[in-house]
Write a protein that holds these residues in place. Structure first.
Motif, PDB file in Angstrom:
ATOM      1  N   ARG A 125       8.701  40.424  12.040  1.00  0.00           N
ATOM      2  CA  ARG A 125       9.840  41.278  11.763  1.00  0.00           C
ATOM      3  C   ARG A 125      10.969  41.068  12.905  1.00  0.00           C
ATOM      4  O   ARG A 125      10.583  41.229  14.288  1.00  0.00           O
ATOM      5  CB  ARG A 125       9.870  42.885  11.570  1.00  0.00           C
ATOM      6  N   GLN A 126      12.299  40.643  12.895  1.00  0.00           N
ATOM      7  CA  GLN A 126      12.992  40.042  14.078  1.00  0.00           C
ATOM      8  C   GLN A 126      14.284  40.512  13.987  1.00  0.00           C
ATOM      9  O   GLN A 126      14.978  39.954  12.792  1.00  0.00           O
ATOM     10  CB  GLN A 126      12.747  38.803  14.390  1.00  0.00           C
ATOM     11  N   THR A 127      14.982  41.139  14.802  1.00  0.00           N
ATOM     12  CA  THR A 127      16.483  41.626  14.646  1.00  0.00           C
ATOM     13  C   THR A 127      17.348  40.480  15.318  1.00  0.00           C
ATOM     14  O   THR A 127      16.929  39.884  15.947  1.00  0.00           O
ATOM     15  CB  THR A 127      16.677  43.053  15.522  1.00  0.00           C
ATOM     16  N   PRO A 128      18.581  40.390  14.873  1.00  0.00           N
ATOM     17  CA  PRO A 128      19.602  39.878  15.570  1.00  0.00           C
ATOM     18  C   PRO A 128      19.649  39.761  17.038  1.00  0.00           C
ATOM     19  O   PRO A 128      19.824  38.715  17.838  1.00  0.00           O
ATOM     20  CB  PRO A 128      20.934  40.072  15.142  1.00  0.00           C
ATOM     21  N   SER A 129      19.298  40.985  17.473  1.00  0.00           N
ATOM     22  CA  SER A 129      19.434  41.265  18.835  1.00  0.00           C
ATOM     23  C   SER A 129      18.048  40.826  19.469  1.00  0.00           C
ATOM     24  O   SER A 129      17.795  40.696  20.864  1.00  0.00           O
ATOM     25  CB  SER A 129      19.582  42.602  19.275  1.00  0.00           C
ATOM     26  N   GLY A 130      17.023  40.206  18.785  1.00  0.00           N
ATOM     27  CA  GLY A 130      15.929  39.461  19.392  1.00  0.00           C
ATOM     28  C   GLY A 130      14.800  40.378  19.590  1.00  0.00           C
ATOM     29  O   GLY A 130      13.635  39.972  20.120  1.00  0.00           O
ATOM     30  N   ARG A 131      14.831  41.618  18.899  1.00  0.00           N
ATOM     31  CA  ARG A 131      13.724  42.401  18.925  1.00  0.00           C
ATOM     32  C   ARG A 131      12.408  41.835  17.931  1.00  0.00           C
ATOM     33  O   ARG A 131      12.773  41.634  16.797  1.00  0.00           O
ATOM     34  CB  ARG A 131      13.867  43.678  18.329  1.00  0.00           C
ATOM     35  N   GLN A 132      11.050  41.740  18.436  1.00  0.00           N
ATOM     36  CA  GLN A 132      10.043  41.297  17.509  1.00  0.00           C
ATOM     37  C   GLN A 132       8.957  42.056  17.470  1.00  0.00           C
ATOM     38  O   GLN A 132       8.614  42.499  18.332  1.00  0.00           O
ATOM     39  CB  GLN A 132       9.677  39.715  18.006  1.00  0.00           C
ATOM     40  N   VAL A 133       8.660  42.162  16.202  1.00  0.00           N
ATOM     41  CA  VAL A 133       7.428  42.918  16.090  1.00  0.00           C
ATOM     42  C   VAL A 133       6.560  42.110  15.012  1.00  0.00           C
ATOM     43  O   VAL A 133       6.736  41.509  13.862  1.00  0.00           O
ATOM     44  CB  VAL A 133       7.753  44.338  15.234  1.00  0.00           C
ATOM     45  N   VAL A 134       5.133  42.005  15.570  1.00  0.00           N
ATOM     46  CA  VAL A 134       4.317  41.197  14.600  1.00  0.00           C
ATOM     47  C   VAL A 134       3.460  42.179  13.885  1.00  0.00           C
ATOM     48  O   VAL A 134       3.067  43.097  14.200  1.00  0.00           O
ATOM     49  CB  VAL A 134       3.482  40.285  15.407  1.00  0.00           C
ATOM     50  N   ILE A 135       2.909  41.657  12.635  1.00  0.00           N
ATOM     51  CA  ILE A 135       2.164  42.597  11.843  1.00  0.00           C
ATOM     52  C   ILE A 135       1.208  41.694  11.097  1.00  0.00           C
ATOM     53  O   ILE A 135       1.233  40.614  10.659  1.00  0.00           O
ATOM     54  CB  ILE A 135       3.104  43.377  10.646  1.00  0.00           C
ATOM     55  N   SER A 136      -0.052  42.324  11.068  1.00  0.00           N
ATOM     56  CA  SER A 136      -1.165  41.465  10.573  1.00  0.00           C
ATOM     57  C   SER A 136      -2.291  42.227   9.945  1.00  0.00           C
ATOM     58  O   SER A 136      -2.479  43.328  10.327  1.00  0.00           O
ATOM     59  CB  SER A 136      -1.995  40.878  11.690  1.00  0.00           C
ATOM     60  N   ALA A 137      -2.425  41.731   8.553  1.00  0.00           N
ATOM     61  CA  ALA A 137      -3.339  42.698   7.766  1.00  0.00           C
ATOM     62  C   ALA A 137      -4.436  41.998   7.131  1.00  0.00           C
ATOM     63  O   ALA A 137      -4.177  40.802   6.406  1.00  0.00           O
ATOM     64  CB  ALA A 137      -2.431  43.408   6.559  1.00  0.00           C
ATOM     65  N   ASN A 138      -5.661  42.243   7.168  1.00  0.00           N
ATOM     66  CA  ASN A 138      -6.753  41.484   6.902  1.00  0.00           C
ATOM     67  C   ASN A 138      -7.248  41.973   5.220  1.00  0.00           C
ATOM     68  O   ASN A 138      -7.180  43.277   5.250  1.00  0.00           O
ATOM     69  CB  ASN A 138      -8.065  41.949   7.752  1.00  0.00           C
ATOM     70  N   PHE A 139      -7.005  41.144   4.372  1.00  0.00           N
ATOM     71  CA  PHE A 139      -7.003  41.163   3.111  1.00  0.00           C
ATOM     72  C   PHE A 139      -8.631  41.214   2.777  1.00  0.00           C
ATOM     73  O   PHE A 139      -9.036  40.923   1.608  1.00  0.00           O
ATOM     74  CB  PHE A 139      -6.428  40.264   2.182  1.00  0.00           C
ATOM     75  N   THR A 140      -9.708  41.238   3.509  1.00  0.00           N
ATOM     76  CA  THR A 140     -11.139  40.868   3.286  1.00  0.00           C
ATOM     77  C   THR A 140     -11.863  42.090   3.906  1.00  0.00           C
ATOM     78  O   THR A 140     -11.597  42.591   4.744  1.00  0.00           O
ATOM     79  CB  THR A 140     -11.573  39.618   3.705  1.00  0.00           C
TER      80      THR A 140
END
Ligand code: GLC
Length: 597
Positions: free
Chosen positions: A532-547
């Motif tokens: 997820r990234q905002t125009p001002s450059g903030r970044q958040v990563v998300i990862s979900a294991n489906f197994t």
């Protein structure tokens, strides 16, 4: 999936998981300064809203008659505020014979005494406002109750001024003594012919749902005027907007042409849970005329928009649609806006944990809705809960963490159903004689009805789960001794605390609130990861294991991250803090969320 195709899902086996995972406290988000352009205002509150659906009969009983009520809801507002809810959608609370538990309305401007009084409603709106929570009403425009004054008039004679408010037709081959056959092959979504013969005036009336729910005739301008006024009535009371029920079935083909019969891959007619041939809905569902009505109601709602609470009044649509293109149409155009938030059932009703399918549908919502806000939703009062649709019976809580992560961490508004936050499971009746929802009687045993997802809210481990001191209208599931709010509030690793942490992130972290979705590691079929990234450059990563196996992923695949280091915002119990985003280890059905440094 349309919710009427829900029956097959109920056949899935349910197992209890008794194993334990190493507990680890979720890291709570650190509030940061959000640039003014990325802050939420009263005008755009709905764009990252958290909306909570309450089935009033089942939420909290305050007078011990076994039926939940408005004062019960008011008494639980602090809980909802703490959870982080922005708006509550109440399923219908208007006077009703309760054949379809409120979806058969006999008066659109009053409160059913079972649920309280208008004064109770006004108090609920006031108390909710103190907590910054909006109340959304359910608006049922497709049909009324057969006990509504309009229909009583309509059926009284062919010349009554209300005759043309409903859909009346002659039978086929009608004689002076016999009724003939129904005008065509259309079926009720609740089983069998959609046409009901009415002896008094010797014509059939059309009902898409129960016989007691005659369809209104939207070709009649008087019906439009009546609903514009009803909507104004509730907006005047300060409601934040509406959820429009059964909106896609507002119109039927005026020529009354038969619908097509659905065949399977072998050319055999598909038979539904009621024993009828499955029809394709082509003449009674999603006809283009409905858009005019939605735009018309939107212009009424827009008259009430203001810069202070409740701000923009919103329209949510019950929009089960075949694809993203049809969903896109529900937003209307710039000059003729329709719903702000038609439900995106493309994502929530995939009904299996399939990484590629989720990636595809989330990308579609991101790219093909012309920048409109998706409304993510997985559950409601018409469908089995998450345990039956996504659970494996062993890791249901972990899977609920995965689903709720998608719900809250994907760009858009999030809608969920009471009890999801504690992991309430579907508890259908065991015997036909216990069924309350009439479709469960018509469809037994293939279709057991919707009682299983409407059981009382599980507040604590005392008798009747704290829902009522009377006899609850539906039995409290035996799981309440382990699955309840009070216990989960005390347990830092509970699903409830996971929901609270995710919602807090959505409220305090601008990347979570408004950032674009960019898929990461897109060749991976076991783990869904995104940025997820905002125009001002903030970044958040998300990862979900489906197994159910541990997985290791590289989150630097697919987008340019500012760095390979992240601060953990939230992770599943037992999860590790990665030292670098190239190598992120995930537990079975584990989730990791981190802010890129
Ligand atoms: C919607 C409601 C459902 C109701 C039907 C008829 O689908 O969600 O509960 O039975 O409309 O009003």
């Amino acid at each position: 999936m349309h919710w009427t195709q829900r029956a097959a899902l109920c056949a899935l086996p349910i197992l209890f998981w008794t194993g334990g995972m190493t507990a680890q406290t979720a890291t709570l988000p650190q509030p940061k300064t959000i640039p003014a352009s990325e802050q939420t205002t009263e005008q755009d509150w709905w764009q990252n809203a958290v909306i909570y659906e309450i089935y009033p009969r089942s939420f909290q009983d305050s007078n011990n008659d076994g039926i939940g009520d408005l004062n019960g809801i008011t008494s639980r507002l602090d809980y909802l505020q703490e959870l982080g809810v922005d708006a509550i959608w109440l399923t219908p609370i208007y006077p009703s014979p309760q054949v379809d538990f409120g979806y058969d309305i006999s008066d659109y401007r009053a409160i059913d005494p079972q649920y309280g009084t208008m004064a109770d409603f006004e108090r609920l709106v006031r108390e909710a406002k103190k907590r910054n929570i909006r109340i959304l009403m359910d608006m049922v425009m497709n049909h009324t109750s057969d006990q509504h004054e309009w229909f009583l008039q309509s059926r009284s004679s062919r010349t009554n001024p209300y005759r043309n408010w409903y859909v009346w037709r002659d039978g086929k081959g009608e004689t002076t003594t016999g009724e003939g056959a129904p005008p065509n092959n259309w079926q009720s979504l609740f089983g069998h012919s959609a046409w009901q013969w009415d002896e008094k005036t010797r014509q059939y009336y059309y009902h898409k749902f129960y016989v007691q729910q005659p369809d209104l005739n939207w070709h009649n301008p008087a019906v439009h005027t009546a609903f514009r006024d009803i909507i104004r009535f509730w907006l005047d009371k300060g409601v934040g907007g509406f959820r429009f029920d059964a909106i896609t079935t507002l119109y039927e083909d005026s020529e009354l042409r038969d619908e097509g019969v659905v065949h399977d891959a072998h050319g055999n007619v598909v038979i539904n849970a009621y024993g009828d041939p499955q029809l394709d809905g082509s003449r009674t569902d999603n006809l283009p005329e409905l858009h005019t009505v939605v735009a018309e109601m939107r212009s009424v709602c827009d008259e009430f928009n203001s810069t202070h609470f409740p701000g923009t009044r919103i329209m949510i649509g019950e929009t089960y649609l075949p694809n993203i293109t049809e969903l896109g149409k529900m937003y209307g155009s710039h000059n003729k806006p329709e719903f702000q938030l038609p439900m995106d059932t493309q994502i929530g009703f995939i009904n299996k944990l399939d990484v590629e399918e989720f990636r595809l549908r989330i990308n579609e919502a991101e790219r093909q809705l012309h920048g409109h806000t998706p409304l993510l939703v997985f559950t409601n009062h018409d469908n089995p809960r998450l345990d039956l649709r996504y659970g494996d019976g062993v890791h249901n809580t972990e899977i609920a963490r995965v689903i709720s992560t998608i719900l809250f961490a994907t760009r858009g508004a999030s809608l969920f159903y009471y009890g999801d936050e504690i992991g309430m499971k579907t508890t259908p009746p065991m015997r036909k004689e216990d069924v309350k929802d009439p479709i469960g009687i018509t469809g037994w045993p293939k279709e057991k009805g919707r009682d299983g997802e409407r059981t009382p809210m599980q507040w604590n481990a005392t008798a009747n789960a704290g829902f009522s001191d009377g006899k609850p209208w539906l039995p409290v599931p035996p799981t309440y001794t382990q699955v309840n709010v009070a216990d989960e509030e005390r347990n830092p690793n509970s699903l409830l605390n996971w929901y609270k942490a995710l919602i807090a992130l959505k409220k305090t972290n601008s990347a979570f609130a408004h950032g674009n979705n960019v898929m990461l590691d897109t060749a991976n079929t076991k783990v869904l990861s995104w940025l997820r990234q905002t125009p001002s450059g903030r970044q958040v990563v998300i990862s979900a294991n489906f197994t159910p196996e541990p997985q290791t992923v590289n989150l630097t695949h697919g987008a340019t991250l500012h760095s390979t280091h992240a601060t953990t915002l939230l992770k599943s119990p037992g999860g590790l803090n990665p030292s670098t985003l190239d190598v992120v280890h995930l537990a079975p059905f584990g989730v990791y969320i981190g802010e890129v440094k």
